[in-house]
Design a protein around this motif. Structure first.
Motif, PDB file in Angstrom:
ATOM      1  N   LEU A 152      -1.852  -0.861   1.221  1.00 25.75           N
ATOM      2  CA  LEU A 152      -1.144  -0.062   0.218  1.00 25.75           C
ATOM      3  C   LEU A 152       0.256  -0.611  -0.025  1.00 25.75           C
ATOM      4  CD1 LEU A 152      -2.268   3.566   1.136  1.00 25.75           C
ATOM      5  CD2 LEU A 152      -3.049   2.142  -0.762  1.00 25.75           C
ATOM      6  N   ASP A 153       0.840  -1.267   0.976  1.00 23.71           N
ATOM      7  CA  ASP A 153       2.142  -1.914   0.765  1.00 23.71           C
ATOM      8  C   ASP A 153       2.018  -3.011  -0.285  1.00 23.71           C
ATOM      9  OD1 ASP A 153       3.469  -0.313   2.571  1.00 23.71           O
ATOM     10  OD2 ASP A 153       3.207  -1.704   4.250  1.00 23.71           O
ATOM     11  N   ARG A 156       1.775  -1.374  -3.687  1.00 25.62           N
ATOM     12  CA  ARG A 156       3.104  -0.961  -4.161  1.00 25.62           C
ATOM     13  C   ARG A 156       3.930  -2.160  -4.631  1.00 25.62           C
ATOM     14  NH1 ARG A 156       2.498   2.063   0.681  1.00 25.62           N
ATOM     15  NH2 ARG A 156       2.035   4.274   0.248  1.00 25.62           N
ATOM     16  N   THR A 160       3.963  -2.305 -10.912  1.00 23.49           N
ATOM     17  CA  THR A 160       5.356  -2.184 -11.350  1.00 23.49           C
ATOM     18  C   THR A 160       5.453  -1.209 -12.521  1.00 23.49           C
ATOM     19  OG1 THR A 160       5.378  -3.866 -13.106  1.00 23.49           O
ATOM     20  CG2 THR A 160       5.534  -4.656 -10.814  1.00 23.49           C
ATOM     21  N   GLU A 183      -5.540   6.736  -2.995  1.00 23.23           N
ATOM     22  CA  GLU A 183      -4.140   6.396  -2.757  1.00 23.23           C
ATOM     23  C   GLU A 183      -3.643   5.396  -3.800  1.00 23.23           C
ATOM     24  OE1 GLU A 183      -6.535   6.452  -0.524  1.00 23.23           O
ATOM     25  OE2 GLU A 183      -5.918   8.103   0.805  1.00 23.23           O
ATOM     26  N   ILE A 184      -4.514   4.467  -4.203  1.00 24.03           N
ATOM     27  CA  ILE A 184      -4.132   3.504  -5.242  1.00 24.03           C
ATOM     28  C   ILE A 184      -3.898   4.215  -6.565  1.00 24.03           C
ATOM     29  CG2 ILE A 184      -4.877   1.470  -6.532  1.00 24.03           C
ATOM     30  CD1 ILE A 184      -6.462   0.600  -4.059  1.00 24.03           C
ATOM     31  N   ILE A 187      -0.465   5.731  -6.626  1.00 28.75           N
ATOM     32  CA  ILE A 187       0.570   4.723  -6.879  1.00 28.75           C
ATOM     33  C   ILE A 187       0.572   4.335  -8.360  1.00 28.75           C
ATOM     34  CG2 ILE A 187       1.277   2.354  -6.370  1.00 28.75           C
ATOM     35  CD1 ILE A 187       0.074   2.789  -3.539  1.00 28.75           C
ATOM     36  N   GLU A 190       2.178   7.050 -10.415  1.00 25.89           N
ATOM     37  CA  GLU A 190       3.631   7.104 -10.217  1.00 25.89           C
ATOM     38  C   GLU A 190       4.358   6.136 -11.152  1.00 25.89           C
ATOM     39  OE1 GLU A 190       4.018   6.272  -6.084  1.00 25.89           O
ATOM     40  OE2 GLU A 190       3.613   8.356  -5.446  1.00 25.89           O
ATOM     41  N   HIS A 191       3.644   5.088 -11.572  1.00 21.50           N
ATOM     42  CA  HIS A 191       4.232   4.107 -12.486  1.00 21.50           C
ATOM     43  C   HIS A 191       3.741   4.301 -13.923  1.00 21.50           C
ATOM     44  CE1 HIS A 191       5.038   2.143  -8.604  1.00 21.50           C
ATOM     45  NE2 HIS A 191       6.000   1.510  -9.237  1.00 21.50           N
TER      46      HIS A 191
END
Length: 409
Positions: A152-153, A156, A160, A183-184, A187, A190-191
């Motif tokens: 997941l790091d 992230r 972008t 989880e992906i 992320i 969120e973007h």
């Protein structure tokens, strides 16, 4: 339902291949079909065959009820909010292409980014390559960990504010990796990006809840989940599908046609131009009934035990390399491998002589093969009808294969 009972529903398994009982270990390519699905298709063609939505006669009504009834079964199967979010397609490839051609084409521009992974099937690479070329968007790849899993790091670091689409397979058809798509998706959102999930290798084997995953699109095929070939599903959130233009145009998907312009039907029919895949959809509904009767949790547990058993047995074969996560708990019901210096096609040929059916080649994942530094691999994949005895037969056949080529060379 125990394994002996389950196998009785799959008549194709009761045969010999090259003088040996068939051991079918290629369900990731396509699954076998139970008699319930076969009989449903036969009944439709013998008793209810008619086009849907158009006629008011009895056969047309029965066919339409069965077709739309199958859509509701799919809705429940993936826990979509509405039947309007379930579109019937020809399969996962078509579903992903439609998302790329419709949503991607109309919502991407130069400077935008599409994010996928190195492990994707070609059907989740090439459509995005083509859209990127036509829109000026950039195609970026999430790197893989040494064991073929996703960090997941790294997600992230790759996603972008310019990322508009993230498209990832839930289960790798080569590595067996189970990807953290929930989880992906978080992320991605969120973007401000949408999340596309290739569910071809997950929908047949584990419970999928699109609302819990919060994916924006999900694609999967019927033929990998004991259903007919030629039928698949595209799930999409309603507000996104409503804004998308159809990819195919013609009869049935229209509302009004004038000389120079036309309007479309409401969801989901605006995407289902022409005579739809009626028998396929009805057969898929029967497949879902069968999987629900067995239980997705039961299937997942059975495959996990088989995979763990196979993993330990195969690790004991000298010269055999297993690709993907080395912890069986982190992988789905398939194992991809190479045997010493024997070409995978030769491995598959000798196994077939022993009645064992496996897949060999690049598995429509050439970028992943390059990452693995392998031109091709062999793959054994398991499903609800496979047994530990069949794993033993695979191992025995692999040992014979190794001995045969040792003698040859």
């Amino acid at each position: 339902m125990d394994i002996k009972t389950i196998r009785q529903y799959f008549p194709i398994l009761n045969q010999e291949v090259n003088g040996n009982p068939l051991v079918y270990l290629d369900s990731s390519a396509t699954s076998q079909k139970p008699v319930q699905v076969i009989e449903t298709l036969e009944k439709y063609y013998k008793q209810d065959n008619s086009n849907v939505h158009r006629g008011v006669h009895t056969l047309g009504t029965r066919a339409t009820d069965a077709y739309e009834g199958a859509r509701e079964k799919v809705r429940k199967f993936i826990n979509a909010k509405s039947m309007q979010e379930v579109i019937f397609t020809r399969g996962t490839t078509t579903s992903l292409n439609w998302v790329a051609q419709s949503y991607g084409r109309d919502n991407l521009k130069e400077g935008d980014e599409i994010v996928i992974t190195y492990m994707e099937h070609h059907s989740n690479i090439i459509p995005w390559q083509q859209v990127a070329k036509r829109t000026g968007a950039q195609l970026n790849y999430i790197p893989l960990q040494e064991d073929g899993t996703i960090s997941l790091d790294d997600v992230r670091a790759t996603v972008t504010p310019n990322t508009k689409i993230v498209s990832v397979m839930q289960v790798s058809n080569v590595l067996g990796s189970i990807n953290p798509v929930k989880e992906i998706a978080k992320i991605a959102h969120e973007h401000g990006a949408v999340m596309v999930v290739d569910g071809a290798q997950s929908a047949p084997h584990m419970k999928i809840d699109v609302q819990d995953l919060d994916c924006d699109f999900l694609a999967f095929s019927g033929h990998k989940m004991v259903g007919p070939t030629g039928i698949g599903v595209l799930y999409g959130k309603k507000h996104l599908l409503e804004k998308m233009e159809p990819v195919e145009f013609g009869g049935e998907m229209i509302d009004f046609v004038q000389l120079h312009d036309s309007t479309w039907k409401e969801l989901p029919w605006k995407f289902e131009g022409g005579t739809p895949i009626i028998a396929g959809a009805i057969g898929l509904g029967a497949a879902i009934d069968f999987l629900n009767e067995v239980g997705l949790e039961v299937i997942a547990d059975h495959e996990h035990k088989l995979t763990a058993y196979a993993f330990e047995k195969l690790k004991a074969v000298e010269g055999l390399t297993i690709y993907g996560p080395q912890d069986p708990a982190k992988r789905a019901g398939l194992i991809t491998f190479n045997l010493a210096d024997v070409h995978p096609h030769d491995v598959a040929t000798v196994l077939d002589a022993e009645g064992v059916a496996v897949r060999a080649g690049h598995h429509c994942a050439q970028p992943l093969m390059k990452w693995l530094k392998a031109s091709a691999t062999a793959r054994a994949s398991f499903y609800l009808y496979n047994t530990e005895e069949e794993i033993d037969k695979l191992v025995e056949a692999l040992i014979k294969t190794k001995e045969y080529f040792s003698d040859v060379f």
